[in-house]
Design a protein around this motif. Structure first.
Motif, PDB file in Angstrom:
ATOM      1  N   ALA A 178       0.843  -1.189   0.000  1.00 22.48           N
ATOM      2  CA  ALA A 178       0.000   0.000   0.000  1.00 22.48           C
ATOM      3  C   ALA A 178       0.881   1.242   0.000  1.00 22.48           C
ATOM      4  N   PRO A 179       0.742   2.123  -0.997  1.00 23.60           N
ATOM      5  CA  PRO A 179       1.578   3.338  -1.020  1.00 23.60           C
ATOM      6  C   PRO A 179       1.436   4.144   0.262  1.00 23.60           C
ATOM      7  N   ILE A 207       3.859   3.306   3.270  1.00 28.18           N
ATOM      8  CA  ILE A 207       5.309   3.541   3.294  1.00 28.18           C
ATOM      9  C   ILE A 207       5.620   4.586   4.365  1.00 28.18           C
ATOM     10  N   ILE A 253       7.294   7.116   5.196  1.00 29.34           N
ATOM     11  CA  ILE A 253       8.200   8.065   4.539  1.00 29.34           C
ATOM     12  C   ILE A 253       8.986   8.900   5.550  1.00 29.34           C
ATOM     13  N   GLU A 254       8.292   9.489   6.515  1.00 33.86           N
ATOM     14  CA  GLU A 254       8.988  10.361   7.468  1.00 33.86           C
ATOM     15  C   GLU A 254      10.021   9.598   8.281  1.00 33.86           C
ATOM     16  N   LEU A 290      11.526   6.838   7.413  1.00 32.17           N
ATOM     17  CA  LEU A 290      12.646   6.472   6.544  1.00 32.17           C
ATOM     18  C   LEU A 290      13.559   7.678   6.312  1.00 32.17           C
ATOM     19  N   ARG A 291      12.955   8.845   6.166  1.00 34.68           N
ATOM     20  CA  ARG A 291      13.753  10.084   6.008  1.00 34.68           C
ATOM     21  C   ARG A 291      14.636  10.303   7.222  1.00 34.68           C
ATOM     22  N   SER A 330      17.360   7.762   7.256  1.00 31.82           N
ATOM     23  CA  SER A 330      18.357   8.082   6.236  1.00 31.82           C
ATOM     24  C   SER A 330      19.255   9.231   6.696  1.00 31.82           C
ATOM     25  N   ASN A 331      18.644  10.243   7.281  1.00 33.27           N
ATOM     26  CA  ASN A 331      19.430  11.366   7.802  1.00 33.27           C
ATOM     27  C   ASN A 331      20.440  10.904   8.847  1.00 33.27           C
ATOM     28  N   ALA A 334       8.974  -1.984   2.239  1.00 32.51           N
ATOM     29  CA  ALA A 334       8.793  -1.450   0.888  1.00 32.51           C
ATOM     30  C   ALA A 334       9.398  -2.400  -0.136  1.00 32.51           C
ATOM     31  N   LEU A 341      12.686  -1.321  -1.945  1.00 33.14           N
ATOM     32  CA  LEU A 341      13.941  -1.523  -1.212  1.00 33.14           C
ATOM     33  C   LEU A 341      14.296  -2.988  -1.392  1.00 33.14           C
ATOM     34  N   ILE A 352      19.650   2.138   6.045  1.00 35.13           N
ATOM     35  CA  ILE A 352      18.413   2.857   6.372  1.00 35.13           C
ATOM     36  C   ILE A 352      17.415   1.904   7.013  1.00 35.13           C
ATOM     37  N   ARG A 384      22.355  13.371   1.687  1.00 38.42           N
ATOM     38  CA  ARG A 384      21.279  13.548   2.684  1.00 38.42           C
ATOM     39  C   ARG A 384      20.172  14.422   2.121  1.00 38.42           C
ATOM     40  N   LEU A 399      12.545  11.216  -0.887  1.00 39.20           N
ATOM     41  CA  LEU A 399      11.585  10.550   0.006  1.00 39.20           C
ATOM     42  C   LEU A 399      10.345  11.422   0.196  1.00 39.20           C
ATOM     43  N   SER A 421       6.325   7.376  -1.665  1.00 39.75           N
ATOM     44  CA  SER A 421       5.297   6.338  -1.755  1.00 39.75           C
ATOM     45  C   SER A 421       5.492   5.445  -2.982  1.00 39.75           C
ATOM     46  N   LEU A 471       7.952   3.780  -3.460  1.00 41.28           N
ATOM     47  CA  LEU A 471       8.664   2.592  -2.974  1.00 41.28           C
ATOM     48  C   LEU A 471       7.718   1.427  -2.687  1.00 41.28           C
ATOM     49  N   ALA A 472       6.405   1.702  -2.647  1.00 41.88           N
ATOM     50  CA  ALA A 472       5.431   0.641  -2.426  1.00 41.88           C
ATOM     51  C   ALA A 472       5.333  -0.303  -3.617  1.00 41.88           C
TER      52      ALA A 472
END
Lengths: 405, 405
Positions: free
Chosen positions: A33-34, A37, A39-40, A42-43, A46-47, A242, A245, A276, B43, B50, B55, B57-58
């Motif tokens: 399901a999109p 994900i 997102i926040e 993962l961000r 990643s940071n 995801a 990935l 990540i 970064r 992202l 999304s 990535l889904a």
């Protein structure tokens, strides 16, 4: 234009055809399901990993060696213990580019043309297509609501032994079986391992969907129950975090891992994605999974309601305890391979049964994946599929309790 | 413990041995300078993709199809035009998990045991080891300061034709040749393509290091010069951005790409790494590369000065116009395979010549990679290597203009 077919091997699979885009109603593929994900998160992950460990990317294998990023393997040791009752250490794990690469490595290491393996009668189409491409014989064991039928497995192993055929492995998707969603019972698991021990066979356990169980209840994995180290276990984050990935893994003893490693000539799987994921999962995986399963169950319920409404008694299925797909049976008059073709022309993609099953009645089955489409798209897609099916096969005659015309 | 060798294929490469960590002085592997990783820019790129496209990535293939993330292929079209004089479109590109996977796919599609290919006499060890593992015959063509010696290529092709042997491809690393760093002249490139045309052969161009040219001057790629679409071109971001990001690519016509795609059964290469790279490269690649090349040249200069100081006249080399490695020749008394062993015991990793070369005097050669170690580590490593070499072979007798003892 130079024609490379002149210098190509003669035994290649059929060349790919040009990608034609995504159909309007897409009920195929293990997409997620999109909206699920994270997102926040993962961000943020990643940071953090780039800030703290970014310079590791200058080295192949990020200074962790060819088995994969150590931080991810350390997380996996904990996750496998918690979710799959597996006690292992980081040396027992090989991180792969998704479970797809895991499957390829295992098959390349073990299988030659003419070999025999045990499979579940209905199973992951990609497992079947790989075996067919390699010229490997599949001995199919039915699956019922308790998983692989070990009585039939026992009989088949005896028959094969009498014929001096030694299967290379027993392949099974025991937890959230693909395509039926069945969870193999603990008793069946023990019986399977006993049979593997009796005939001294390897067991190949595919746990790709195992985390997607609505109730969270699941028996220990075969790897976890095995006392003889004869199980090779694969899993992935594609179905829980995801798909794009590409991070999967293999757990096995060194006599296998050392051979898989020498076949893994890709200079490592993508390290940033591993880093990540490790960062994300340490903090968020458990909660994320719980939310994901709620969302998936809601989509399944929407799908099931739409099927009941549009197909009525023409469709039968067992409500699965988890996963992202529904295994559906239609009446004898329907040929799902033909249905898949006419449906695709109408913008609806489905998996026809024969791609996923060696059952005699596989042509009446189909697999519908429900994770990616939103609720409205699921409802409209099922309605469109029922209409196409009716137009081609005269079934289902009724939709929403009204006769079609 | 179950022994999987019982069910393994008989023709596997040797099993891997346990990873033993990173030596103190590491002059092997295509690693980059840790200080060159553009952490902040990666970064920022990661944050943007992202936020804007997370999304995606889904879905497997992030809705771009199996040839790779469209945004990256769009960037590659521009980069290939600017850097390699290649005019192509996104349909001509297949994104791979590093150039390692690119090499495997090409070999799997084209080569069978007993086939013959043309290679450069000294070349990438991973290309050689793959061919040896596959049982493919290598016909070696020497390389001089203008690249592959096309007069010898011409004679060898005539000889092979007389013997009715048709090579499957001509493999070359024309720009920043591995290991010598040579850049093939424009004239040689044209001669090579003429010969390929005359004998109707495929050409396999490996441009993995081609962006690392100190002066920035380089001739058009073979793919760019070819009018007959007989070149398959591979490249990577491992040598310019980060090795642990596993993103490479293949450019070829559809008769080959369609076959490679059907062999690429990994359900896509890591999409987040592709997305981050595309975002980073659009804005920063050109400047980043220019800074990277300055840094690499400084490391090379440090390496060369250390070798001059420690090995004196015992070592000869051609100063390379780019790249991350130096190809060194030592006197006849030295056997570099033996040297590599004793050096590793002393914490120094080098590539002995025979892994990288089919030259008769390959045992006197070695390859030193200089991108990863810092300047001090380079100096100390060369000093340590000279001492080990002296202790084993009595050469070099002098270091820093003083006799050793």
């Amino acid at each position: 234009m130079y024609d490379f077919s002149k210098v190509s091997r003669s035994d290649l699979p059929a060349p790919a055809i040009r990608w034609s885009g995504i159909p309007q109603f897409n009920f195929v593929g293990g997409h997620l399901a999109p909206e699920s994900i994270p997102i926040e998160k993962l961000r943020n992950a990643s940071n953090r990993v780039l800030s703290e460990k970014g310079s590791l990317l200058a080295s192949y294998f990020v200074e962790s060696g060819p088995q994969g990023y150590l931080g991810l393997r350390e997380y996996l040791v904990k996750k496998l213990d918690r979710y799959s009752s597996i006690s292992c250490n980081t040396d027992d794990i090989l991180v792969t580019s998704g479970s797809s690469q895991a499957m390829d490595l295992i098959n390349w290491a073990l299988l030659e043309r003419g070999d025999t393996v045990i499979v579940e009668e209905s199973n992951y189409g990609g497992a079947f297509s790989r075996l067919i491409q390699m010229g490997v014989n599949r001995v199919a064991i039915p699956v019922d609501n308790d998983g692989m039928c070990t009585d039939i497995l026992s009989a088949e192993l005896a028959r094969l032994a009498a014929e001096n055929v030694k299967p290379k492995y027993i392949y099974t998707v025991p937890t959230v079986h693909n395509p039926s969603g069945t969870i193999m019972s603990l008793e069946r698991r023990k019986q399977l391992l006993e049979l593997a021990s009796k005939y001294d066979l390897a067991v190949y356990e595919d746990e790709c969907y195992a985390d997607l169980v609505w109730s969270g209840d699941r028996p220990p994995s075969l790897y976890g129950l095995d006392k003889e180290s004869r199980v090779v276990h694969i899993g992935t984050f594609s179905k829980t975090v995801a798909p794009a990935l590409r991070v999967g893994y293999i757990v096995a003893n060194w006599s296998l891992l050392s051979r898989l490693l020498s076949l893994k000539t890709d200079a490592g799987s993508g390290a940033l994605e591993q880093m990540i994921l490790a960062e994300f999962c340490e903090e968020h995986f458990d909660n994320h999974l719980s939310e994901l399963n709620k969302l998936l169950k809601m989509k399944l319920d929407t799908l099931v309601a739409a099927i009941d409404r549009e197909f009525g008694t023409s469709a039968s299925y067992d409500y699965p305890p988890g996963g992202i797909f529904l295994w559906l049976k239609l009446p004898d008059a329907v040929d799902t391979e033909l249905l898949a073709k006419v449906a695709l022309d109408a913008g609806i993609a489905i998996n026809p049964g024969p791609e996923w099953s060696m059952q005699k009645d596989s042509s009446q089955h189909l697999r519908l994946c429900f994770a990616k489409p939103d609720l409205k798209n699921i409802e409209e897609g099922v309605e469109a599929l029922a209409r196409v099916c009716f137009e081609r096969f005269g079934i289902p005659e009724f939709g929403s309790n009204q006769p079609r015309n």
